[in-house]
Design an enzyme around this catalytic site. Structure first.
Site, mmCIF file in Angstrom:
data_model
loop_
_atom_site.group_PDB
_atom_site.id
_atom_site.type_symbol
_atom_site.label_atom_id
_atom_site.label_comp_id
_atom_site.label_asym_id
_atom_site.label_seq_id
_atom_site.Cartn_x
_atom_site.Cartn_y
_atom_site.Cartn_z
ATOM 1 N N GLU A 197 -0.949 19.887 7.398
ATOM 2 C CA GLU A 197 -0.007 20.899 7.561
ATOM 3 C C GLU A 197 -0.745 22.083 8.302
ATOM 4 O OE1 GLU A 197 2.895 21.262 6.710
ATOM 5 O OE2 GLU A 197 2.908 19.307 5.480
ATOM 6 N N TYR B 113 3.670 28.793 2.414
ATOM 7 C CA TYR B 113 4.150 27.519 2.901
ATOM 8 C C TYR B 113 3.184 26.648 2.691
ATOM 9 C CZ TYR B 113 4.774 23.680 5.953
ATOM 10 O OH TYR B 113 4.889 22.429 6.471
ATOM 11 N N ASP C 196 9.553 26.395 6.751
ATOM 12 C CA ASP C 196 8.898 26.372 7.960
ATOM 13 C C ASP C 196 10.311 26.891 9.152
ATOM 14 O OD1 ASP C 196 10.347 24.051 8.015
ATOM 15 O OD2 ASP C 196 8.243 23.200 8.684
ATOM 16 N N CYS D 161 18.554 17.924 13.320
ATOM 17 C CA CYS D 161 18.872 19.281 13.535
ATOM 18 C C CYS D 161 17.984 20.178 14.432
ATOM 19 C CB CYS D 161 19.022 19.746 12.139
ATOM 20 S SG CYS D 161 19.837 21.173 11.905
ATOM 21 N N CYS E 175 24.727 16.283 15.120
ATOM 22 C CA CYS E 175 25.525 16.385 13.781
ATOM 23 C C CYS E 175 26.201 15.126 13.445
ATOM 24 C CB CYS E 175 26.537 17.481 14.162
ATOM 25 S SG CYS E 175 25.681 19.010 14.729
ATOM 26 N N CYS F 255 23.898 13.249 11.220
ATOM 27 C CA CYS F 255 23.329 14.129 10.037
ATOM 28 C C CYS F 255 23.861 13.781 8.744
ATOM 29 C CB CYS F 255 23.908 15.520 10.473
ATOM 30 S SG CYS F 255 23.002 16.737 9.018
ATOM 31 N N CYS G 70 27.835 21.193 5.972
ATOM 32 C CA CYS G 70 27.298 22.114 7.117
ATOM 33 C C CYS G 70 28.294 23.079 7.425
ATOM 34 C CB CYS G 70 26.832 21.410 8.239
ATOM 35 S SG CYS G 70 26.216 22.553 9.556
#
Length: 455
Positions: free
Chosen positions: A87, A168, A186, A240, A247, A250, A256
């Site tokens: 990370e 985070y 994030d 995304c 889309c 997705c 959405c």
């Protein structure tokens, strides 16, 4: 706007003066306003998003080395350590770049205890090229704190006490390594949630950021929190995307709101979310860099010559703290060649007590050119020269600064310099010098041939 066409909804935080650093780019139309603090996911939405996203993740997740460790049955400390390292590396860095760095890192320091015994210079060298070097400095310091504490913390509150671990990173470690039902937020998560709820508020605004954490917390799956958080980030990093969202593929497009609005109004695009924010303007700085090469033998100046280079260690605080670079001096503004050389000469004299006229013979001094290195907040233009010296009377150039504020510096053999872990900025300079030398060597036979013809 035509009647019957839904206006674009903009959810914004409570009225507040905005700072200069993060100004919103003006939107194309006058928005309606809602309070972002009133937005939430319904129970049905939450269950549908969890199920669809986890199913998609199980089928499409990328095979990444840190996931093999974090999802396996390795001891708990190793899971936490692997997530922590990955990370930190992934902050501001592409996954494709991080993979090899992560593998090399884990081979050298397979456990937190191994890392805690490393020196700052060792970890800086391993990190070279990833940038944002404060991250690795804090990672090393944090590793030592955890080892001294005796056990790896599992909760967000305990993880936040460790140097360099923010909200985070704490959420990522707690959920992915230890299965704690806590969210992560994030840039990818912000993008996905802002589109799910058509949130057009400034994503850098403190109230907006707080609301994103609240919404992410509503979504996180209590049974598979680590997988869900990774799925949410994975979706933002792949389908995304910032400018060309996929889309059609997705898994949560049915939930959405941005996509729904775009189908009702052709002037609205999914990529309008989140709101684009004008970045703070980078300041321009100028630096004179002198690649100082010391020849061991006066007659040998070709590629086989034995030579050493001077490297200077930067201060332990500030930009690129504790890293090695060629002797350089910041300039107040753009400067001509004579001014730059004067500044470098003064620096060499004051830092090393090195007088170019008295203690050495200048074999060559050439202006190599300019190169630019861009930091997040600085646009640095570097003027590069190659200064080749030979000690007079075969004396060794081994001076020390006379006052108490002595700098740290060292010689590096020319054969070893290329394999050192140099920062990308220093690497650019060294590459320029090597190309210049190669060009010079290629022209020597031609110059000799022309001389022979004239004779």
């Amino acid at each position: 706007m035509e009647a019957g066409v839904e206006k674009k909804r903009v959810i914004s935080p409570k009225s507040k003066k905005r700072g200069r650093r993060n100004r919103e780019i003006p939107r194309k139309e006058v928005p309606l306003s809602d309070d972002i603090e009133d937005i939430s996911f319904s129970k049905d939405e939450t269950l549908q998003i969890r199920a669809s996203l986890l199913e998609w993740y199980d089928e499409n997740q990328r095979d990444l080395p840190w996931r093999r460790i974090s999802s396996g049955f390795d001891e708990r400390d190793k899971r936490g350590y692997a997530v922590w390292v990955s990370e930190v590396m992934l902050q501001q860095t592409r996954v494709s770049t991080v993979i090899d760095y992560f593998k090399r890192w884990m081979n050298k320091w397979p456990t937190l205890h191994h890392l805690a015994q490393a020196s700052l210079e060792e970890v800086n060298e391993m990190w070279a090229g990833l940038g944002y070097y404060r991250r690795v400095r804090f990672l090393l310091q944090g590793a030592k704190e955890v080892v001294e504490g005796g056990s790896f913390p599992e909760t967000v509150s305990e993880l936040r006490k460790i140097k360099g671990i923010g909200e985070y990173t704490a959420g990522a470690i707690a959920s992915i390594a230890f299965n704690k039902a806590v969210p992560v937020v994030d840039g990818n998560v912000v993008r996905v949630i802002s589109r799910l709820k058509a949130i057009s508020a400034n994503p850098k605004d403190a109230a907006t950021v707080k609301s994103f954490w609240k919404l992410a917390g509503q979504l996180v799956d209590p049974c598979r929190p680590g997988d869900f958080n990774q799925a949410l980030m994975e979706l933002g990093a792949t389908l995304c995307s910032l400018s060309k969202p996929g889309c059609a593929a997705c898994p949560i497009s049915a939930q959405c709101h941005a996509l729904s609005l775009s189908r009702q109004n052709e002037s609205v695009h999914v990529s309008d979310y989140p709101t684009k924010v004008v970045k703070a303007k980078q300041r321009h700085e100028f630096s004179a860099v002198s690649v100082v090469e010391i020849l061991d033998c006066q007659e040998m100046t070709g590629p086989q010559s034995s030579s050493k280079y001077i490297l200077v260690k930067r201060p332990d605080e500030g930009l690129l703290a504790g890293l090695w670079e060629f002797p350089s001096i910041l300039l107040e503004k753009e400067a001509d060649l004579a001014s730059r050389r004067k500044a470098i000469d003064n620096f060499l004299q004051s830092s090393f007590n090195l007088d170019l006229k008295e203690s050495t013979r200048i074999v060559s001094r050439e202006d190599i050119g300019e190169c630019v290195h861009v930091f997040s907040h600085i646009y640095l233009k570097m003027y590069v020269e190659l200064l080749v010296l030979h000690p007079k009377g075969n004396r060794s150039i081994d001076y020390k600064k006379l006052d108490k504020e002595s700098i740290t510096w060292k010689y590096v053999d020319g054969k070893n310099l290329g394999s050192m872990g140099l920062t990308s900025g220093v690497r650019k300079v060294y590459t320029m010098v090597q190309k210049h030398k190669q060009t010079e060597q290629a022209t020597i036979p031609e110059r000799r041939r022309k001389t022979a013809v004239r004779r």
